[in-house]
Design a protein around this motif. Structure first.
Motif, mmCIF file in Angstrom:
data_model
loop_
_atom_site.group_PDB
_atom_site.id
_atom_site.type_symbol
_atom_site.label_atom_id
_atom_site.label_comp_id
_atom_site.label_asym_id
_atom_site.label_seq_id
_atom_site.Cartn_x
_atom_site.Cartn_y
_atom_site.Cartn_z
ATOM 1 N N LYS A 46 0.871 -1.159 0.000
ATOM 2 C CA LYS A 46 0.000 0.000 0.000
ATOM 3 C C LYS A 46 0.913 1.214 0.000
ATOM 4 C CE LYS A 46 -2.104 1.002 3.981
ATOM 5 N NZ LYS A 46 -3.074 1.064 5.066
ATOM 6 N N PRO A 47 0.887 2.071 -0.958
ATOM 7 C CA PRO A 47 0.139 2.021 -2.215
ATOM 8 C C PRO A 47 0.834 1.094 -3.214
ATOM 9 C CG PRO A 47 1.512 3.965 -2.205
ATOM 10 C CD PRO A 47 1.725 3.262 -0.871
ATOM 11 N N MET A 48 0.339 1.109 -4.453
ATOM 12 C CA MET A 48 0.994 0.346 -5.517
ATOM 13 C C MET A 48 2.398 0.915 -5.713
ATOM 14 S SD MET A 48 -0.984 -1.990 -6.727
ATOM 15 C CE MET A 48 -0.292 -2.333 -8.322
ATOM 16 N N PRO A 49 3.360 0.076 -6.150
ATOM 17 C CA PRO A 49 4.711 0.586 -6.398
ATOM 18 C C PRO A 49 4.712 1.688 -7.459
ATOM 19 C CG PRO A 49 4.692 -1.810 -6.410
ATOM 20 C CD PRO A 49 3.261 -1.365 -6.360
ATOM 21 N N ALA A 50 5.708 2.553 -7.392
ATOM 22 C CA ALA A 50 5.846 3.648 -8.364
ATOM 23 C C ALA A 50 5.856 3.086 -9.778
ATOM 24 C CB ALA A 50 7.130 4.420 -8.094
ATOM 25 N N GLY A 51 5.166 3.759 -10.679
ATOM 26 C CA GLY A 51 5.121 3.338 -12.075
ATOM 27 C C GLY A 51 4.048 2.312 -12.385
ATOM 28 N N CYS A 52 3.335 1.844 -11.356
ATOM 29 C CA CYS A 52 2.259 0.875 -11.565
ATOM 30 C C CYS A 52 0.916 1.609 -11.569
ATOM 31 C CB CYS A 52 2.248 -0.156 -10.445
ATOM 32 S SG CYS A 52 3.663 -1.268 -10.435
ATOM 33 N N PRO A 53 -0.050 1.078 -12.332
ATOM 34 C CA PRO A 53 -1.371 1.712 -12.341
ATOM 35 C C PRO A 53 -2.077 1.506 -11.008
ATOM 36 C CG PRO A 53 -1.402 -0.315 -13.622
ATOM 37 C CD PRO A 53 0.019 -0.079 -13.202
ATOM 38 N N ASP A 54 -2.982 2.399 -10.672
ATOM 39 C CA ASP A 54 -3.824 2.207 -9.504
ATOM 40 C C ASP A 54 -5.279 2.150 -9.961
ATOM 41 O OD1 ASP A 54 -4.781 4.823 -9.860
ATOM 42 O OD2 ASP A 54 -3.373 5.650 -8.418
ATOM 43 N N GLN A 55 -6.201 2.049 -9.030
ATOM 44 C CA GLN A 55 -7.599 1.842 -9.403
ATOM 45 C C GLN A 55 -8.218 3.035 -10.116
ATOM 46 O OE1 GLN A 55 -9.997 0.226 -6.250
ATOM 47 N NE2 GLN A 55 -8.656 -1.505 -5.965
ATOM 48 N N THR A 56 -7.541 4.176 -10.151
ATOM 49 C CA THR A 56 -8.073 5.310 -10.900
ATOM 50 C C THR A 56 -7.694 5.236 -12.381
ATOM 51 O OG1 THR A 56 -6.156 6.726 -10.458
ATOM 52 C CG2 THR A 56 -7.964 6.790 -8.849
ATOM 53 N N ASP A 57 -6.774 4.338 -12.736
ATOM 54 C CA ASP A 57 -6.330 4.160 -14.125
ATOM 55 C C ASP A 57 -7.273 3.172 -14.804
ATOM 56 O OD1 ASP A 57 -5.098 3.418 -16.513
ATOM 57 O OD2 ASP A 57 -3.090 3.385 -15.666
ATOM 58 N N LYS A 58 -8.322 3.683 -15.419
ATOM 59 C CA LYS A 58 -9.372 2.823 -15.989
ATOM 60 C C LYS A 58 -8.929 2.072 -17.240
ATOM 61 C CE LYS A 58 -12.142 4.028 -12.766
ATOM 62 N NZ LYS A 58 -12.171 3.219 -11.583
ATOM 63 N N VAL A 59 -7.860 2.520 -17.905
ATOM 64 C CA VAL A 59 -7.380 1.828 -19.099
ATOM 65 C C VAL A 59 -6.583 0.581 -18.718
ATOM 66 C CG1 VAL A 59 -5.859 2.036 -21.109
ATOM 67 C CG2 VAL A 59 -7.356 3.932 -20.476
ATOM 68 N N ASN A 60 -5.782 0.661 -17.665
ATOM 69 C CA ASN A 60 -4.871 -0.422 -17.303
ATOM 70 C C ASN A 60 -5.286 -1.193 -16.060
ATOM 71 O OD1 ASN A 60 -2.924 -0.067 -19.424
ATOM 72 N ND2 ASN A 60 -2.460 1.879 -18.448
ATOM 73 N N THR A 61 -6.453 -0.893 -15.509
ATOM 74 C CA THR A 61 -6.932 -1.561 -14.307
ATOM 75 C C THR A 61 -8.364 -2.027 -14.511
ATOM 76 O OG1 THR A 61 -5.566 -0.134 -12.919
ATOM 77 C CG2 THR A 61 -7.347 -1.287 -11.835
ATOM 78 N N LYS A 62 -8.632 -3.240 -14.122
ATOM 79 C CA LYS A 62 -9.995 -3.777 -14.155
ATOM 80 C C LYS A 62 -10.282 -4.359 -12.783
ATOM 81 C CE LYS A 62 -13.815 -5.527 -15.880
ATOM 82 N NZ LYS A 62 -14.948 -4.707 -16.187
ATOM 83 N N THR A 63 -11.347 -3.897 -12.147
ATOM 84 C CA THR A 63 -11.730 -4.422 -10.844
ATOM 85 C C THR A 63 -13.001 -5.241 -10.988
ATOM 86 O OG1 THR A 63 -10.744 -2.515 -9.717
ATOM 87 C CG2 THR A 63 -12.325 -3.841 -8.459
ATOM 88 N N VAL A 64 -12.947 -6.462 -10.467
ATOM 89 C CA VAL A 64 -14.092 -7.368 -10.472
ATOM 90 C C VAL A 64 -14.437 -7.616 -9.023
ATOM 91 C CG1 VAL A 64 -14.878 -9.664 -11.135
ATOM 92 C CG2 VAL A 64 -13.251 -8.455 -12.575
ATOM 93 N N ARG A 65 -15.700 -7.654 -8.712
ATOM 94 C CA ARG A 65 -16.094 -7.884 -7.340
ATOM 95 C C ARG A 65 -16.691 -9.283 -7.194
ATOM 96 N NH1 ARG A 65 -14.719 -3.260 -6.157
ATOM 97 N NH2 ARG A 65 -15.526 -1.212 -6.431
ATOM 98 N N LEU A 66 -16.118 -10.063 -6.276
ATOM 99 C CA LEU A 66 -16.632 -11.388 -5.976
ATOM 100 C C LEU A 66 -17.386 -11.309 -4.654
ATOM 101 C CD1 LEU A 66 -13.519 -13.583 -6.808
ATOM 102 C CD2 LEU A 66 -15.470 -13.039 -8.258
ATOM 103 N N VAL A 67 -18.506 -11.983 -4.568
ATOM 104 C CA VAL A 67 -19.309 -11.977 -3.353
ATOM 105 C C VAL A 67 -19.235 -13.354 -2.707
ATOM 106 C CG1 VAL A 67 -21.614 -11.638 -2.393
ATOM 107 C CG2 VAL A 67 -20.851 -10.234 -4.318
ATOM 108 N N ASN A 68 -18.904 -13.383 -1.432
ATOM 109 C CA ASN A 68 -18.813 -14.624 -0.676
ATOM 110 C C ASN A 68 -20.200 -15.241 -0.548
ATOM 111 O OD1 ASN A 68 -18.475 -16.636 1.220
ATOM 112 N ND2 ASN A 68 -17.685 -15.314 2.817
ATOM 113 N N ASP A 69 -20.304 -16.491 -0.972
ATOM 114 C CA ASP A 69 -21.591 -17.189 -0.921
ATOM 115 C C ASP A 69 -21.717 -18.012 0.355
ATOM 116 O OD1 ASP A 69 -24.093 -17.835 -1.892
ATOM 117 O OD2 ASP A 69 -23.357 -19.531 -3.046
ATOM 118 N N GLY A 70 -20.816 -17.797 1.298
ATOM 119 C CA GLY A 70 -20.888 -18.507 2.572
ATOM 120 C C GLY A 70 -20.033 -19.754 2.562
ATOM 121 N N PRO A 71 -19.896 -20.381 3.737
ATOM 122 C CA PRO A 71 -19.038 -21.566 3.869
ATOM 123 C C PRO A 71 -19.574 -22.770 3.138
ATOM 124 C CG PRO A 71 -20.037 -20.987 5.976
ATOM 125 C CD PRO A 71 -20.481 -19.979 4.971
#
Length: 97
Positions: free
Chosen positions: A72-97
Motif C-alpha cells: 500500500k500504495p501500488m509501487p511507483a510506475g504501476c497503475p492504480d484503481q483510478t487508471d481505468k485503461v490499465n486496471t480492471k476491478t471485479v467484485r466477488l461476493v462470498n456465498d458462505g461456507p
C-alpha cells in the motif's frame, strides 16, 4: 491482486504475469477473504496491465513471515484503481461456507 478495503492493502495473488490468449485470461484465486467474514462479503479482485518496470517492482516484493506479499500504495510506475485503461476491478461476493 486482491484488494482488501478494510485495511487498504493490495495482496499479490499470482507472482507471475497471467498469459493473455486471444484477448482472454484466467487464473485460480482461492482462498480469498478473512477468517470470520460473513456471507455476502464483497472482495474486489484487481487485474492490472503493467509495464516491464512495474512487473519487476511487483515481482521484487518480499513476502512477510506468513508468506503474504502485500503493499500500500501500488509501487511507483504501476497503475492504480483510478487508471481505468490499465486496471480492471471485479467484485466477488462470498456465498458462505
Amino acid at each position: 491482486m486482491d484488494f482488501d478495503p478494510t485495511d487498504g492493502y493490495y495482496y499479490q495473488v499470482n507472482p507471475y504475469p497471467v498469459p493473455v490468449v486471444d484477448g482472454k485470461w484466467s487464473f485460480h484465486n482461492a482462498p480469498i477473504g478473512n477468517a470470520g467474514d460473513k456471507k455476502g462479503t464483497v472482495y474486489p479482485i484487481v487485474a492490472l496491465r503493467v509495464s516491464a518496470p512495474c512487473s519487476e517492482a511487483l515481482r521484487g516484493r518480499t513476502p512477510d513471515s506468513d508468506g503474504t506479499v502485500r503493499f500500500k500504495p501500488m509501487p511507483a510506475g504501476c497503475p492504480d484503481q483510478t487508471d481505468k485503461v490499465n486496471t480492471k476491478t471485479v467484485r466477488l461476493v462470498n456465498d458462505g461456507p
